[in-house]
Write a protein that holds these residues in place. Structure first.
Motif, PDB file in Angstrom:
ATOM      1  N   LEU A   9       0.825  -1.197   0.000  1.00 45.26           N
ATOM      2  CA  LEU A   9       0.000   0.000   0.000  1.00 45.26           C
ATOM      3  C   LEU A   9       0.863   1.251   0.000  1.00 45.26           C
ATOM      4  CD1 LEU A   9      -2.508  -1.159   2.773  1.00 45.26           C
ATOM      5  CD2 LEU A   9      -2.860  -1.265   0.291  1.00 45.26           C
ATOM      6  N   THR A  10       0.443   2.235  -0.770  1.00 45.78           N
ATOM      7  CA  THR A  10       1.099   3.540  -0.745  1.00 45.78           C
ATOM      8  C   THR A  10       0.121   4.558  -0.175  1.00 45.78           C
ATOM      9  OG1 THR A  10       2.505   3.057  -2.653  1.00 45.78           O
ATOM     10  CG2 THR A  10       2.151   5.367  -2.118  1.00 45.78           C
ATOM     11  N   ILE A  11       0.525   5.215   0.905  1.00 44.77           N
ATOM     12  CA  ILE A  11      -0.265   6.261   1.543  1.00 44.77           C
ATOM     13  C   ILE A  11       0.327   7.613   1.146  1.00 44.77           C
ATOM     14  CG2 ILE A  11      -0.947   7.288   3.749  1.00 44.77           C
ATOM     15  CD1 ILE A  11      -0.671   4.471   4.971  1.00 44.77           C
ATOM     16  N   VAL A  12      -0.545   8.548   0.781  1.00 45.63           N
ATOM     17  CA  VAL A  12      -0.102   9.907   0.445  1.00 45.63           C
ATOM     18  C   VAL A  12      -0.883  10.872   1.339  1.00 45.63           C
ATOM     19  CG1 VAL A  12       0.324  11.560  -1.394  1.00 45.63           C
ATOM     20  CG2 VAL A  12       0.118   9.125  -1.944  1.00 45.63           C
ATOM     21  N   SER A  13      -0.179  11.669   2.132  1.00 42.62           N
ATOM     22  CA  SER A  13      -0.842  12.618   3.027  1.00 42.62           C
ATOM     23  C   SER A  13       0.005  13.872   3.170  1.00 42.62           C
ATOM     24  CB  SER A  13      -1.079  11.995   4.405  1.00 42.62           C
ATOM     25  OG  SER A  13       0.142  11.684   5.045  1.00 42.62           O
ATOM     26  N   SER A  30      10.717  12.872  15.450  1.00 42.31           N
ATOM     27  CA  SER A  30       9.560  12.868  16.352  1.00 42.31           C
ATOM     28  C   SER A  30       8.429  12.094  15.708  1.00 42.31           C
ATOM     29  CB  SER A  30       9.104  14.297  16.646  1.00 42.31           C
ATOM     30  OG  SER A  30      10.146  15.036  17.238  1.00 42.31           O
ATOM     31  N   ARG A  31       7.972  11.049  16.401  1.00 46.82           N
ATOM     32  CA  ARG A  31       6.865  10.245  15.885  1.00 46.82           C
ATOM     33  C   ARG A  31       5.559  10.948  16.179  1.00 46.82           C
ATOM     34  NH1 ARG A  31      11.857   8.155  15.174  1.00 46.82           N
ATOM     35  NH2 ARG A  31      11.725   6.228  13.950  1.00 46.82           N
ATOM     36  N   ALA A  32       4.806  11.205  15.131  1.00 47.20           N
ATOM     37  CA  ALA A  32       3.545  11.914  15.288  1.00 47.20           C
ATOM     38  C   ALA A  32       2.496  10.993  15.893  1.00 47.20           C
ATOM     39  CB  ALA A  32       3.066  12.434  13.934  1.00 47.20           C
ATOM     40  N   GLY A  33       1.524  11.603  16.579  1.00 52.86           N
ATOM     41  CA  GLY A  33       0.455  10.816  17.177  1.00 52.86           C
ATOM     42  C   GLY A  33      -0.913  11.387  16.886  1.00 52.86           C
ATOM     43  N   GLY A  34      -1.059  12.130  15.784  1.00 53.52           N
ATOM     44  CA  GLY A  34      -2.333  12.741  15.443  1.00 53.52           C
ATOM     45  C   GLY A  34      -3.358  11.719  14.979  1.00 53.52           C
ATOM     46  N   GLY A  35      -4.581  12.221  14.713  1.00 56.15           N
ATOM     47  CA  GLY A  35      -5.677  11.339  14.357  1.00 56.15           C
ATOM     48  C   GLY A  35      -5.424  10.511  13.118  1.00 56.15           C
ATOM     49  N   LEU A  36      -4.930  11.154  12.045  1.00 54.24           N
ATOM     50  CA  LEU A  36      -4.683  10.428  10.805  1.00 54.24           C
ATOM     51  C   LEU A  36      -3.615   9.366  10.987  1.00 54.24           C
ATOM     52  CD1 LEU A  36      -4.829   9.950   7.737  1.00 54.24           C
ATOM     53  CD2 LEU A  36      -3.213  11.841   7.453  1.00 54.24           C
ATOM     54  N   VAL A  37      -2.508   9.749  11.608  1.00 48.70           N
ATOM     55  CA  VAL A  37      -1.409   8.811  11.798  1.00 48.70           C
ATOM     56  C   VAL A  37      -1.840   7.646  12.673  1.00 48.70           C
ATOM     57  CG1 VAL A  37       0.909   8.523  12.756  1.00 48.70           C
ATOM     58  CG2 VAL A  37       0.357  10.558  11.399  1.00 48.70           C
ATOM     59  N   SER A  38      -2.571   7.944  13.756  1.00 50.13           N
ATOM     60  CA  SER A  38      -3.046   6.879  14.639  1.00 50.13           C
ATOM     61  C   SER A  38      -4.000   5.949  13.912  1.00 50.13           C
ATOM     62  CB  SER A  38      -3.740   7.481  15.866  1.00 50.13           C
ATOM     63  OG  SER A  38      -2.815   8.218  16.641  1.00 50.13           O
ATOM     64  N   VAL A 155      -4.923   8.170  -0.849  1.00 49.68           N
ATOM     65  CA  VAL A 155      -4.605   9.593  -0.754  1.00 49.68           C
ATOM     66  C   VAL A 155      -5.549  10.224   0.270  1.00 49.68           C
ATOM     67  CG1 VAL A 155      -4.314  11.747  -2.037  1.00 49.68           C
ATOM     68  CG2 VAL A 155      -3.972   9.544  -3.196  1.00 49.68           C
ATOM     69  N   HIS A 156      -5.001  11.108   1.108  1.00 54.65           N
ATOM     70  CA  HIS A 156      -5.786  11.605   2.233  1.00 54.65           C
ATOM     71  C   HIS A 156      -5.957  13.114   2.252  1.00 54.65           C
ATOM     72  CE1 HIS A 156      -6.561   7.995   4.683  1.00 54.65           C
ATOM     73  NE2 HIS A 156      -5.525   7.540   4.016  1.00 54.65           N
ATOM     74  N   ASP A 157      -7.213  13.503   2.313  1.00 49.60           N
ATOM     75  CA  ASP A 157      -7.749  14.755   2.810  1.00 49.60           C
ATOM     76  C   ASP A 157      -7.686  15.933   1.849  1.00 49.60           C
ATOM     77  OD1 ASP A 157      -9.434  15.523   4.794  1.00 49.60           O
ATOM     78  OD2 ASP A 157      -7.906  15.853   6.313  1.00 49.60           O
ATOM     79  N   TYR A 158      -8.192  17.063   2.378  1.00 56.68           N
ATOM     80  CA  TYR A 158      -8.515  18.221   1.559  1.00 56.68           C
ATOM     81  C   TYR A 158      -7.284  18.967   1.057  1.00 56.68           C
ATOM     82  CZ  TYR A 158      -7.737  20.792   5.948  1.00 56.68           C
ATOM     83  OH  TYR A 158      -7.191  21.313   7.107  1.00 56.68           O
ATOM     84  N   HIS A 178      -9.309   8.053  -2.557  1.00 58.63           N
ATOM     85  CA  HIS A 178      -9.087   9.305  -1.839  1.00 58.63           C
ATOM     86  C   HIS A 178     -10.084   9.380  -0.702  1.00 58.63           C
ATOM     87  CE1 HIS A 178      -9.232  13.513  -0.672  1.00 58.63           C
ATOM     88  NE2 HIS A 178      -8.082  13.696  -1.293  1.00 58.63           N
ATOM     89  N   PHE A 179      -9.589   9.642   0.513  1.00 56.49           N
ATOM     90  CA  PHE A 179     -10.471   9.760   1.676  1.00 56.49           C
ATOM     91  C   PHE A 179     -10.427  11.184   2.213  1.00 56.49           C
ATOM     92  CE2 PHE A 179     -11.706   9.567   6.120  1.00 56.49           C
ATOM     93  CZ  PHE A 179     -12.870   8.817   6.042  1.00 56.49           C
ATOM     94  N   THR A 180     -11.605  11.788   2.365  1.00 54.17           N
ATOM     95  CA  THR A 180     -11.736  13.136   2.919  1.00 54.17           C
ATOM     96  C   THR A 180     -12.181  13.033   4.368  1.00 54.17           C
ATOM     97  OG1 THR A 180     -12.302  14.051   0.745  1.00 54.17           O
ATOM     98  CG2 THR A 180     -12.895  15.362   2.683  1.00 54.17           C
ATOM     99  N   HIS A 181     -11.400  13.600   5.262  1.00 51.37           N
ATOM    100  CA  HIS A 181     -11.673  13.477   6.697  1.00 51.37           C
ATOM    101  C   HIS A 181     -12.649  14.525   7.209  1.00 51.37           C
ATOM    102  CE1 HIS A 181      -8.415  10.508   7.761  1.00 51.37           C
ATOM    103  NE2 HIS A 181      -8.033  10.880   6.556  1.00 51.37           N
ATOM    104  N   ILE A 182     -12.842  15.610   6.465  1.00 53.96           N
ATOM    105  CA  ILE A 182     -13.704  16.697   6.922  1.00 53.96           C
ATOM    106  C   ILE A 182     -15.063  16.601   6.223  1.00 53.96           C
ATOM    107  CG2 ILE A 182     -11.699  18.119   7.450  1.00 53.96           C
ATOM    108  CD1 ILE A 182     -12.244  19.755   4.959  1.00 53.96           C
ATOM    109  N   PRO A 183     -16.073  17.360   6.676  1.00 55.95           N
ATOM    110  CA  PRO A 183     -17.415  17.217   6.101  1.00 55.95           C
ATOM    111  C   PRO A 183     -17.462  17.617   4.635  1.00 55.95           C
ATOM    112  CG  PRO A 183     -17.442  18.582   8.104  1.00 55.95           C
ATOM    113  CD  PRO A 183     -16.022  18.389   7.733  1.00 55.95           C
ATOM    114  N   TRP A 184     -18.390  16.999   3.898  1.00 59.54           N
ATOM    115  CA  TRP A 184     -18.671  17.445   2.534  1.00 59.54           C
ATOM    116  C   TRP A 184     -20.028  18.137   2.551  1.00 59.54           C
ATOM    117  CZ3 TRP A 184     -15.225  17.284  -1.423  1.00 59.54           C
ATOM    118  CH2 TRP A 184     -15.681  17.821  -2.642  1.00 59.54           C
TER     119      TRP A 184
END
Length: 491
Positions: A9-13, A30-38, A155-158, A178-184
């Motif tokens: 899998l290839t993730i693009v963010s 520094s390892r990120a711990g945000g919502g997308l990464v988690s 591919v992720h987000d706006y 492509h996944f959009t994390h915010i409202p449409w």
């Protein structure tokens, strides 16, 4: 179906799982711990992942130069191996793409935050910023096009709406989601973008094989947006597809919703850490009889100010609660370099001070406002709240409404905005509110406090059971299942 162990899998963010800085002359990762990464940690744990992200810091850019256009081995915060490729856009392009187009323009459109009497003002400067957004997307797409020897591209987000079409134009045949994390939002909201820009945005997304969104409402809005704003596509609302004809090729793009969630095991591990135990003990000792909690970024979409006014109404109608209740408000400052965010942050603090001055007395602070990223206190508050207030004006999902109930030990009640994506799933277990109505919000806060113990316990248990079943693994599995079906159909 593909065997799970065989997936590449290839993730693009926009942001990646690792950020590099230099401290005392030494490179620090520094390892990120945000919502997308988690949320994507399960992919890294179970599959062979190449992650393409933007080089943001100066040291990121140094690492990108050292990579010489290749992905290199790295590990996430849990020690899971993956390949990392940092794309290096022009810093000025990234700044305009992120701080003018993505935020606030697209964010405010999609959360419907603009006061149209004042903003947005569309000008040549807007188009110059959009050109930077296009070039930034092109940089990310070029990096992905060289690393797409995979079973799927995700591919992720706006920030990256144009990438799917750019990958398609580059000849990439791998299935793209492509996944959009915010409202449409509904079609009318998109009229704030000029015709050519919104057309480019929609066609950018329709370069994907699957357009993923958070909720069924988002899917309906996306289909309606394409139907209203594009002339050369055919919409099937029942099958949830957009039929596209590009360069004499015809494709059906699937429009699907995948409600994002959380990893219960990850959060259960948090509560056993020494700093979490200490924070929980401290809060247990100091908490009032009724603890109302909110945890948010200082984003205008979170509706913090109206939440304070609703709480003010509660204190006015229920003087018996004075000294017995507190609204613990844990805020993480967000995007304060953007004027609208900075102004909103000031408003929130001023409203808090007014309410504390009006109702407070010696030894009792009606609103306990704490500003900063203090994760141990958040985890402690999750366990201790009696009422959780989430009154967002708009949210793709709102993971607070899922994280907190998993850890809660006091049969806490969730008061949840009907305009948060999570409400679509959690409606049977929560008390719903119109986020604009402070009187109704106050009434639901009062109801939550006064709910009989048996009702509180039943709601809490049913919500926990739902969240354990509908976890982040399910979110991932739904997407991979649809991608696998595409791969099978092409064989």
């Amino acid at each position: 179906m593909l065997d799970v162990g065989e997936r590449r899998l290839t993730i693009v963010s926009n942001r990646g799982p690792i950020t590099y800085t230099r401290v005392d002359g030494e490179r620090v990762a520094s390892r990120a711990g945000g919502g997308l990464v988690s949320a994507l940690r399960g992919l890294v744990r179970s599959h062979r992942v190449t992650w393409i992200a933007c080089a943001v810091t100066a040291e990121d850019r140094t690492v990108a130069s050292e990579q010489r256009g290749h992905a290199v081995p790295e590990e996430d915060a849990a020690g899971n191996p993956f390949l990392l490729r940092l794309a290096e856009p022009d810093p000025a392009d990234f700044d305009r793409a992120y701080h003018e187009v993505a935020n606030p323009l697209l964010w405010f459109i999609q959360h419907e935050l603009y006061d149209l009497g004042q903003a947005p003002i569309v000008s040549d400067d807007t188009r110059a910023a959009w050109a930077a957004y296009r070039r930034y997307n092109a940089t990310m797409a070029a990096a992905a096009a060289t690393e797409y020897d995979a079973d799927a591209l995700m591919v992720h987000d706006y920030q990256l709406y144009l990438v799917p079409a750019m990958l398609r134009k580059a000849g990439v045949t791998t299935p793209i989601l492509h996944f959009t994390h915010i409202p449409w939002p509904a079609p009318e909201a998109w009229r704030l973008l000029p015709v050519d820009l919104r057309t480019e945005l929609l066609h950018g997304l329709l370069g994907a094989d699957i357009v993923g969104l958070q909720t069924a409402r988002d899917v309906r809005n996306f289909l309606a947006t394409c139907d209203e704003h594009l002339t050369e596509v055919t919409i099937d609302f029942d099958l949830r597809t957009v039929h596209v004809v590009n360069d004499h090729q015809e494709r059906d793009v699937l429009i699907r919703h995948y409600p994002i969630s959380v990893d219960p095991d990850e959060f259960y591990e948090h509560i056993t850490a020494p700093e979490m135990i200490a924070a929980t003990a401290e809060l247990t000792e100091s908490r009032p009889w009724h603890l109302i909690l909110r945890v948010d970024r200082t984003d205008p979409s979170k509706n913090i100010d109206r939440g304070f006014h609703a709480y003010d109404r509660l204190l006015t109608r229920r003087p018996d609660l004075h000294g017995a209740v507190s609204l613990l408000t844990l805020l993480d400052p967000s995007r304060l370099s953007i004027p609208a965010y900075a102004t909103y942050f000031e408003t929130v603090q001023a409203t808090c001070a007014e309410i504390n001055a009006r109702h407070g007395r010696d030894g009792w602070l009606p609103i306990d406002l704490r500003i900063g990223d203090n994760f141990p206190v958040v985890i402690a508050a999750y366990q201790q709240y009696d009422v959780l207030l989430v009154n967002a004006l708009a949210d793709g999902m709102n993971l607070i409404a899922k994280e907190a109930p998993l850890l809660n030990e006091t049969d806490g009640v969730v008061v949840l905005s009907e305009r948060a994506g999570a409400y679509e799933e959690l409606e049977p277990f929560v008390l719903g509110i119109d986020p604009l109505d402070i009187e109704a919000t106050a009434a639901q806060l009062e109801r939550a406090i006064d709910l009989p113990a048996a009702d509180r316990a039943a709601r809490s248990l049913e919500l926990k059971q739902f969240l354990l079943k509908h976890d982040v693994s399910r979110w991932i599995d739904l997407q991979l299942g649809d991608l696998d079906a595409l791969t099978e159909a092409r064989r």
